[in-house]
Design a protein around this motif. Sequence first.
Motif, PDB file in Angstrom:
ATOM      1  N   UNK A 196      47.040  10.513  37.721  1.00 39.85           N
ATOM      2  CA  UNK A 196      46.717  11.880  38.131  1.00 39.85           C
ATOM      3  C   UNK A 196      46.347  11.925  39.611  1.00 39.85           C
ATOM      4  N   UNK A 197      45.596  10.932  40.076  1.00 45.14           N
ATOM      5  CA  UNK A 197      45.218  10.885  41.491  1.00 45.14           C
ATOM      6  C   UNK A 197      46.425  10.615  42.383  1.00 45.14           C
ATOM      7  N   UNK A 198      47.375   9.822  41.912  1.00 44.96           N
ATOM      8  CA  UNK A 198      48.599   9.575  42.679  1.00 44.96           C
ATOM      9  C   UNK A 198      49.410  10.859  42.810  1.00 44.96           C
ATOM     10  N   UNK A 224      40.210  31.846  28.674  1.00 43.91           N
ATOM     11  CA  UNK A 224      39.139  32.820  28.892  1.00 43.91           C
ATOM     12  C   UNK A 224      39.592  33.968  29.792  1.00 43.91           C
ATOM     13  N   UNK A 225      40.833  34.400  29.626  1.00 46.25           N
ATOM     14  CA  UNK A 225      41.355  35.513  30.392  1.00 46.25           C
ATOM     15  C   UNK A 225      41.788  35.182  31.808  1.00 46.25           C
ATOM     16  N   UNK A 226      41.744  33.915  32.177  1.00 48.01           N
ATOM     17  CA  UNK A 226      42.146  33.513  33.523  1.00 48.01           C
ATOM     18  C   UNK A 226      43.350  32.585  33.441  1.00 48.01           C
ATOM     19  N   UNK A 227      44.242  32.716  34.411  1.00 51.89           N
ATOM     20  CA  UNK A 227      45.417  31.843  34.480  1.00 51.89           C
ATOM     21  C   UNK A 227      45.067  30.592  35.267  1.00 51.89           C
ATOM     22  N   UNK A 228      45.501  29.456  34.742  1.00 51.10           N
ATOM     23  CA  UNK A 228      45.302  28.179  35.423  1.00 51.10           C
ATOM     24  C   UNK A 228      46.635  27.465  35.515  1.00 51.10           C
ATOM     25  N   UNK A 229      46.861  26.776  36.632  1.00 57.72           N
ATOM     26  CA  UNK A 229      48.067  25.975  36.810  1.00 57.72           C
ATOM     27  C   UNK A 229      47.679  24.523  36.601  1.00 57.72           C
ATOM     28  N   UNK A 230      48.289  23.880  35.610  1.00 59.01           N
ATOM     29  CA  UNK A 230      47.986  22.489  35.295  1.00 59.01           C
ATOM     30  C   UNK A 230      49.249  21.653  35.395  1.00 59.01           C
ATOM     31  N   UNK A 231      49.091  20.460  35.908  1.00 64.15           N
ATOM     32  CA  UNK A 231      50.160  19.462  35.912  1.00 64.15           C
ATOM     33  C   UNK A 231      49.671  18.317  35.047  1.00 64.15           C
ATOM     34  N   UNK A 232      50.555  17.785  34.216  1.00 64.90           N
ATOM     35  CA  UNK A 232      50.166  16.675  33.367  1.00 64.90           C
ATOM     36  C   UNK A 232      50.437  17.017  31.921  1.00 64.90           C
ATOM     37  N   UNK A 233      49.879  16.307  30.999  1.00 61.68           N
ATOM     38  CA  UNK A 233      48.810  15.316  31.119  1.00 61.68           C
ATOM     39  C   UNK A 233      49.324  13.956  31.591  1.00 61.68           C
ATOM     40  N   UNK A 234      48.444  13.236  32.246  1.00 60.56           N
ATOM     41  CA  UNK A 234      48.718  11.887  32.717  1.00 60.56           C
ATOM     42  C   UNK A 234      47.911  10.916  31.861  1.00 60.56           C
TER      43      UNK A 234
END
Length: 124
Positions: free
Chosen positions: A94-96, A78-88
């Motif tokens: 993911x919590x670890x 949606x026109x915004x940059x997001x930093x993602x790690x994963x998928x787990x």
Amino acid sequence: MCKMVLVIAVLALAGCGEGKGVDAQRPKPAIVSTSASAAATTGPQWDLEVRGETTQAVSDLSGWLIEHSFISNVVMENGKSRILMGPFNTKAEAEAKQAEVDAALVRAKKQNIQLLVLEHPAAR
């Protein structure tokens, strides 16, 4: 003497290509492909989103993560940059990772950075 040198040269050259044909005939291992339906049956997957205080922080945060050996992806939605790690595979994984990154952020005295565990969308 000349004949002997010629015989040695011919024998040496004859042995140079030896064994190359054996590698070409060796069967290659089969590559197993995973389909999206197989991944969907294993259950939901999880992502860790890293958010900075400002939008300019995306490049700074992704660079910092790379410097500290955290693998991340920058995704445009949606026109915004997001930093993602994963998928787990599990929320616990993911919590670890969230705790690990949070500890590294505290050591580096980085402030105003949020780490959120989100469910990974089925199709991206």
